[in-house]
Design a protein around this motif. Structure first.
Motif, PDB file in Angstrom:
ATOM      1  N   ARG A  80       0.812  -1.227   0.000  1.00  9.52           N
ATOM      2  CA  ARG A  80       0.000   0.000   0.000  1.00  9.52           C
ATOM      3  C   ARG A  80       0.841   1.271   0.000  1.00  9.52           C
ATOM      4  N   VAL A  81       2.105   1.155  -0.330  1.00  6.64           N
ATOM      5  CA  VAL A  81       2.959   2.348  -0.328  1.00  6.64           C
ATOM      6  C   VAL A  81       2.410   3.361  -1.331  1.00  6.64           C
ATOM      7  N   PRO A  82       2.260   4.626  -0.920  1.00  7.03           N
ATOM      8  CA  PRO A  82       1.722   5.637  -1.837  1.00  7.03           C
ATOM      9  C   PRO A  82       2.656   5.888  -3.022  1.00  7.03           C
ATOM     10  N   ALA A  83       2.076   6.195  -4.161  1.00  4.26           N
ATOM     11  CA  ALA A  83       2.880   6.499  -5.348  1.00  4.26           C
ATOM     12  C   ALA A  83       3.789   7.685  -5.095  1.00  4.26           C
ATOM     13  N   SER A  84       3.353   8.618  -4.244  1.00  2.00           N
ATOM     14  CA  SER A  84       4.178   9.795  -3.942  1.00  2.00           C
ATOM     15  C   SER A  84       5.466   9.398  -3.234  1.00  2.00           C
ATOM     16  N   VAL A  85       5.406   8.356  -2.417  1.00  2.00           N
ATOM     17  CA  VAL A  85       6.619   7.880  -1.736  1.00  2.00           C
ATOM     18  C   VAL A  85       7.558   7.232  -2.736  1.00  2.00           C
ATOM     19  N   ILE A  86       7.019   6.423  -3.623  1.00  2.00           N
ATOM     20  CA  ILE A  86       7.843   5.814  -4.670  1.00  2.00           C
ATOM     21  C   ILE A  86       8.528   6.902  -5.487  1.00  2.00           C
ATOM     22  N   ALA A  87       7.795   7.949  -5.823  1.00  2.00           N
ATOM     23  CA  ALA A  87       8.363   9.053  -6.602  1.00  2.00           C
ATOM     24  C   ALA A  87       9.502   9.720  -5.851  1.00  2.00           C
ATOM     25  N   GLN A  88       9.334   9.905  -4.547  1.00  2.00           N
ATOM     26  CA  GLN A  88      10.384  10.541  -3.755  1.00  2.00           C
ATOM     27  C   GLN A  88      11.618   9.652  -3.636  1.00  2.00           C
ATOM     28  N   LEU A  89      11.425   8.350  -3.575  1.00  2.00           N
ATOM     29  CA  LEU A  89      12.568   7.431  -3.536  1.00  2.00           C
ATOM     30  C   LEU A  89      13.319   7.447  -4.863  1.00  2.00           C
ATOM     31  N   LEU A  90      12.599   7.519  -5.960  1.00  2.00           N
ATOM     32  CA  LEU A  90      13.238   7.621  -7.267  1.00  2.00           C
ATOM     33  C   LEU A  90      14.014   8.939  -7.377  1.00  2.00           C
ATOM     34  N   ASP A  91      13.427  10.026  -6.871  1.00  2.00           N
ATOM     35  CA  ASP A  91      14.131  11.314  -6.874  1.00  2.00           C
ATOM     36  C   ASP A  91      15.407  11.243  -6.038  1.00  2.00           C
ATOM     37  N   ALA A  92      15.322  10.560  -4.894  1.00  2.00           N
ATOM     38  CA  ALA A  92      16.496  10.419  -4.032  1.00  2.00           C
ATOM     39  C   ALA A  92      17.607   9.663  -4.738  1.00  2.00           C
ATOM     40  N   GLY A  93      17.233   8.607  -5.463  1.00  2.00           N
ATOM     41  CA  GLY A  93      18.230   7.852  -6.217  1.00  2.00           C
ATOM     42  C   GLY A  93      18.886   8.695  -7.282  1.00  2.00           C
ATOM     43  N   ARG A  94      18.084   9.495  -7.994  1.00  2.00           N
ATOM     44  CA  ARG A  94      18.650  10.370  -9.026  1.00  2.00           C
ATOM     45  C   ARG A  94      19.578  11.416  -8.408  1.00  2.00           C
ATOM     46  N   ASP A  95      19.196  11.927  -7.249  1.00  2.00           N
ATOM     47  CA  ASP A  95      20.058  12.903  -6.572  1.00  2.00           C
ATOM     48  C   ASP A  95      21.404  12.289  -6.200  1.00  2.00           C
ATOM     49  N   MET A  96      21.377  11.040  -5.758  1.00  2.00           N
ATOM     50  CA  MET A  96      22.621  10.363  -5.394  1.00  2.00           C
ATOM     51  C   MET A  96      23.528  10.183  -6.603  1.00  2.00           C
ATOM     52  N   LEU A  97      22.913   9.993  -7.763  1.00  2.00           N
ATOM     53  CA  LEU A  97      23.705   9.791  -8.984  1.00  2.00           C
ATOM     54  C   LEU A  97      24.326  11.081  -9.508  1.00  2.00           C
ATOM     55  N   SER A  98      24.049  12.179  -8.844  1.00  2.00           N
ATOM     56  CA  SER A  98      24.656  13.452  -9.248  1.00  2.00           C
ATOM     57  C   SER A  98      25.331  14.157  -8.081  1.00  2.00           C
ATOM     58  N   HIS A  99      25.582  13.433  -6.991  1.00  2.00           N
ATOM     59  CA  HIS A  99      26.180  14.082  -5.830  1.00  2.00           C
ATOM     60  C   HIS A  99      27.613  14.537  -6.116  1.00  2.00           C
ATOM     61  N   SER A 100      28.067  15.466  -5.312  1.00  2.00           N
ATOM     62  CA  SER A 100      29.407  16.011  -5.489  1.00  2.00           C
ATOM     63  C   SER A 100      30.465  14.965  -5.188  1.00  2.00           C
ATOM     64  N   VAL A 101      31.648  15.170  -5.727  1.00  2.00           N
ATOM     65  CA  VAL A 101      32.775  14.265  -5.473  1.00  2.00           C
ATOM     66  C   VAL A 101      33.775  15.008  -4.592  1.00  2.00           C
ATOM     67  N   ASP A 102      33.831  14.607  -3.325  1.00  2.00           N
ATOM     68  CA  ASP A 102      34.695  15.265  -2.348  1.00  2.00           C
ATOM     69  C   ASP A 102      35.813  14.309  -1.958  1.00  2.00           C
ATOM     70  N   LEU A 103      37.040  14.691  -2.300  1.00  2.00           N
ATOM     71  CA  LEU A 103      38.178  13.813  -2.035  1.00  2.00           C
ATOM     72  C   LEU A 103      38.440  13.673  -0.545  1.00  2.00           C
ATOM     73  N   LEU A 104      38.899  12.494  -0.173  1.00  2.00           N
ATOM     74  CA  LEU A 104      39.358  12.263   1.191  1.00  2.00           C
ATOM     75  C   LEU A 104      40.779  12.816   1.344  1.00  2.00           C
ATOM     76  N   PRO A 105      41.208  13.100   2.566  1.00  2.00           N
ATOM     77  CA  PRO A 105      42.531  13.689   2.777  1.00  2.00           C
ATOM     78  C   PRO A 105      43.666  12.868   2.161  1.00  2.00           C
ATOM     79  N   HIS A 106      44.587  13.561   1.526  1.00  2.00           N
ATOM     80  CA  HIS A 106      45.842  13.013   1.001  1.00  2.00           C
ATOM     81  C   HIS A 106      45.659  12.105  -0.216  1.00  2.00           C
ATOM     82  N   ALA A 107      44.469  12.083  -0.818  1.00  2.00           N
ATOM     83  CA  ALA A 107      44.239  11.184  -1.953  1.00  2.00           C
ATOM     84  C   ALA A 107      45.138  11.529  -3.136  1.00  2.00           C
TER      85      ALA A 107
END
Length: 240
Positions: A80-107
């Protein structure tokens, strides 16, 4: 006794740059969205079960993680998960696929120091497009002599990669934050496995430290060149 080392492999996510923290933020949002249906602890346990179950089908990476979240949402809501929740999870996945690349120290400086004496590789697993994007945005791509994006890190994969790019796994070293993927399979392939802990580690990547003379642990990437110096010089006081 001194040892011959010709090739060094670097894991990418949470070894060269931050990655798991984006999964943690998304999981927190996931728990908020499903708070009316189950508690966070139960939800995370169900999500981990789904991820384990889906690895053979989806592989590693954000896309499989997103599908596992959706599957878990369907399960804990009895469909019974609402379609709006599914949409938000898909948006979250897309956001993760465009997140910034921040180097760890001394890389960057560690790779730069080692690349003049050894072949240096990046060996990572996960979604091909996402890993290529992060490599390009990291500014590190041109420092490596070879790049390998694999579906899974196994002893056979390491044997193939270090034979292709170097002189075999027995003269190779792999460093990463995953005991299960970066260290143990490399040691089983005959090489050195160097563990560099990260504050956030996916449960599936955890494993007990091996009792082996080719296992070493360091706390920061800047410790890698001195460790390699002790390994190749035969210093009996090499850090473990």
């Amino acid at each position: 006794m001194s040892h011959t080392l010709t090739t060094i492999g670097f894991d990418a996510d949470d070894t060269l740059w931050h990655n798991e923290r984006f999964f943690a933020l998304t999981q927190a949002r996931f728990a908020e969205l499903l708070a009316d249906h189950t508690d966070r602890e139960t939800l995370m346990a169900r999500l981990l079960e789904a991820e384990r179950r889906n690895l053979p089908h989806y592989g590693f990476g954000i896309k499989g993680f997103t599908l596992s979240m959706i599957e878990t949402a369907v399960e804990v809501t009895d469909g019974r998960v609402p379609a709006s929740v599914i949409a938000q999870l898909l948006d979250a996945g897309r956001d993760m696929l465009s997140h910034s690349v921040d180097l760890l120290p001394h890389a960057a400086e560690t790779i730069e120091v080692l690349r003049h004496e050894y072949k240096v590789l990046v060996i990572t697993k996960g979604d091909l497009l996402d890993q290529e994007r992060k490599l390009a945005q990291s500014g590190l791509r041109d420092l490596f002599h070879g790049i390998e994006i694999v579906s899974a890190k196994t002893p056979d994969a390491y044997a193939r990669i270090f034979a292709q790019h170097g002189t075999g796994a027995d003269q190779g070293l792999m460093i990463g934050n995953s005991m299960a993927s970066d260290v143990i399979p490399m040691i089983r392939a005959g090489g050195w496995g160097v563990y560099i802990p990260h504050g956030l580690t996916w449960e599936i990547e955890k494993a007990p430290a091996p009792d082996h003379d080719k296992f070493h642990e360091i706390s920061t990437l800047s410790d890698l060149p001195p460790l390699i110096q002790t390994l190749t010089s035969g210093d009996p006081n090499a850090p473990s």
